[in-house]
Design an enzyme around this catalytic site. Structure first.
Site, PDB file in Angstrom:
ATOM      1  N   LYS A 113      76.339  15.021  11.438  1.00  0.00           N
ATOM      2  CA  LYS A 113      76.417  16.139  11.393  1.00  0.00           C
ATOM      3  C   LYS A 113      77.980  16.377  10.698  1.00  0.00           C
ATOM      4  O   LYS A 113      78.734  17.813  10.312  1.00  0.00           O
ATOM      5  CB  LYS A 113      75.911  16.519  12.575  1.00  0.00           C
TER       6      LYS A 113
HETATM    7  C1  LIG Z   1      69.913  15.839  13.177  1.00  0.00           C
HETATM    8  C2  LIG Z   1      70.081  14.514  12.860  1.00  0.00           C
HETATM    9  C3  LIG Z   1      69.017  14.133  12.486  1.00  0.00           C
HETATM   10  C4  LIG Z   1      68.332  15.045  11.589  1.00  0.00           C
HETATM   11  O1  LIG Z   1      68.688  15.733  10.721  1.00  0.00           O
HETATM   12  P1  LIG Z   1      68.118  17.186   9.516  1.00  0.00           P
HETATM   13  O2  LIG Z   1      68.921  17.388   8.764  1.00  0.00           O
HETATM   14  O3  LIG Z   1      67.123  17.578  10.504  1.00  0.00           O
HETATM   15  O4  LIG Z   1      67.233  16.015   8.692  1.00  0.00           O
HETATM   16  C5  LIG Z   1      68.821  12.411  12.360  1.00  0.00           C
HETATM   17  N1  LIG Z   1      69.222  11.739  13.011  1.00  0.00           N
HETATM   18  C6  LIG Z   1      70.749  12.377  13.398  1.00  0.00           C
HETATM   19  C7  LIG Z   1      71.596  11.189  14.038  1.00  0.00           C
HETATM   20  C8  LIG Z   1      70.823  13.854  13.784  1.00  0.00           C
HETATM   21  O5  LIG Z   1      72.036  14.053  14.366  1.00  0.00           O
END
Ligand SMILES: *Cc1c(COP(=O)(O)O)cnc(C)c1O
Length: 495
Positions: A113
């Site tokens: 993120k």
């Molecule tokens: C948010 C997240 C995901 C999923 O990503 P998306 O863009 O929502 O598909 C996968 N792994 C981690 C560790 C995340 O924080």
């Protein structure tokens, strides 16, 4: 370049307007009207640039109302050495001859993120100035853990912004709670809410729609916004790392220029893999986009059958950031594959909200089959994969990344497609110490932050500094309120 809603093409917005709004007025997602293209010559040039320079170059193609100088400033502060512990920012690690892992967790909160939430605040703050907005934006977040911390780090001390995060008192891990409560910055606030994630989320939604509160805050010079994953300002920075990974592989001589690669992405809300699709659409030589899910496998079924059906059991898994039954960003994918047919997309979304299910047209289904492969992996498979990667490759991975490696193995066995593949790694294993230790067969697991040192001691792998340093940080926030009193917290912070 202009942006339109996936549900009606009538209104055209500039990038700054799209980023400031987040969501279209009709509930659709704001999406570029056309896509810039990358030539072989462009890729050749990008190959010799730093990550920050690549970000400026690629994002600039979509943000023609921002200058290169502005974007350079943003890239240097978002992805600088004080934020990312690897000079490559998003380094690619080769696991075996044809399998490469793109590590997106070298940022301040050790999860992917950060790649978007380090950039979004700069884009948003500048967009508000371009739109002649004089009020200060206050970002409100309800979080089940990771997004809240990443948003706090991203908005920390960004001019013209405030951020207030609410998390459920009984819904986050001890480490996640400490990460948030020790947050630094003059413009941040953190508060826990009695109850679970739903309580926090419902509470935040109420704050957004509280008219009296809105008026009072306007009088004080503030307005609310959100930083959720459907904002274009969060999707765009994610396109960069796919292109960057390709350039790095060519530069290291691991693939030939122009050679096709597959990407395998652990998926929840469909934001990350959508950015991979956009990179392919721009001209990056990507073959298959492999969508990896955990036991909440609504996307696996959708990509295989063309029917999306959220009416199913919800599982709490060891890869919690993928525990999602409605993948919001899929709407942008449907918009592209329907040939920008806003009415058709509006119809699917209306069916989803009324019945929890829809079936796409034969044309869309055929395109999905050509672009994507899909698979899922349960907690047992996740655990086995963490253990196997450690044993065979000395590579410590987190549960989300393990889901992707497992699904890649399934895909290769079924299809025989052994193309070079980039597996996207979305979190540091030290963010999920308990699951990782248990996968490695350790039974006695330490409490609180001591578990970070334990994983480090067992494996000999150093924990990232933002996590190993947590125990020495000062707790700045320790307030817990009932749902009904969240409004007082807002008024107190935005004095
Ligand atoms: C948010 C997240 C995901 C999923 O990503 P998306 O863009 O929502 O598909 C996968 N792994 C981690 C560790 C995340 O924080």
């Amino acid at each position: 370049m202009y942006y339109v809603s996936t549900r009606s093409k009538q209104e055209k917005l500039t990038a700054a307007q799209a980023i400031a709004r987040g969501l279209a007025a009709d509930g659709g997602l704001l999406t570029p009207e056309s896509f810039p293209t990358l030539t072989a010559g462009d890729l050749e040039r990008l190959k010799d640039m730093t990550y920050q320079q690549r970000a400026v170059e690629i994002m600039g193609r979509y943000l023609d109302d921002f200058s290169a100088q502005e974007l350079s400033g943003f890239a240097l502060s978002a992805y600088g050495p004080d934020k990312f512990d690897d000079p490559a920012v998003a380094p690619v690690r080769t696991v075996d001859g044809a399998t490469h892992c793109l590590e997106l967790w070298h940022g301040p909160t050790c999860a992917f993120k950060d790649m978007a939430l380090q950039m979004l605040p700069h884009l948003l703050s500048a967009s508000l100035v371009k739109n002649h907005e004089t009020k200060t934006v206050c970002i409100l977040v309800a979080t089940s853990g990771d997004t809240g911390k990443a948003a706090l780090e991203g908005f920390r001390d960004v001019k013209g912004t405030r951020i207030l995060v609410f998390y459920p008192k009984n819904g986050v891990s001890a480490i996640q709670e400490l990460q948030m409560n020790t947050q630094e910055g003059e413009n941040v606030g953190v508060c826990s809410v009695v109850g679970n994630f739903d309580d926090a989320q419902t509470g935040v939604k109420k704050l957004f729609s509280d008219e009296a509160l809105g008026q009072e805050l306007a009088r004080r010079g503030y307005f609310f916004s959100s930083a959720n994953s459907i904002n274009w300002g969060r999707v765009l920075p994610q396109i960069v790392y796919y292109i960057s990974a390709y350039c790095d592989l060519v530069k290291a001589g691991k693939i030939a220029a122009g050679e096709s690669i597959n990407v395998c992405v652990p998926t929840g809300n469909f934001g990350n893999i959508l950015a991979g699709y956009y990179a392919k659409k721009m001209g990056l030589p990507i073959g298959k986009l492999i969508c990896a899910s955990n036991s909440n496998n609504v996307l696996t079924d959708f990509l295989r059958t063309g029917t999306y059906d959220r009416n199913r059991k919800f599982y709490n898994t060891t890869s919690p950031s993928m525990d999602i039954l409605i993948s919001s960003n899929l709407e942008r994918m449907l918009y592209e594959l329907s040939g920008c047919n806003d009415e058709e997309v509006g119809g699917y979304m209306a069916a989803l909200s009324a019945h929890g299910t829809y079936t796409v047209s034969g044309e869309i289904k055929a395109k999905l089959e050509e672009l994507f492969a899909a698979g899922y992996c349960d907690d047992e498979g996740t655990k086995a994969t963490i253990e196997k990667m450690w044993r065979e490759h000395g590579y410590l991975i987190d549960p989300h990344t393990a889901v992707a490696f497992h699904v890649l193995e399934q895909y290769r066995a079924q299809s025989g497609d052994m193309s070079p593949t980039v597996v996207v790694s979305t979190a540091s294993p030290f963010k999920f110490c308990d699951s990782v230790l248990s996968a490695l067969g350790v039974e006695e697991v330490s409490e609180g932050t001591a578990i970070i040192d334990q994983l480090s001691a067992v494996t000999g792998v150093a924990a990232p500094a933002p996590l190993s340093g947590l125990k020495d940080k000062r707790v700045r926030f320790d307030k817990t309120v009932a749902k009904e009193h969240m409004v007082d917290q807002v008024l107190e912070m935005l004095r």
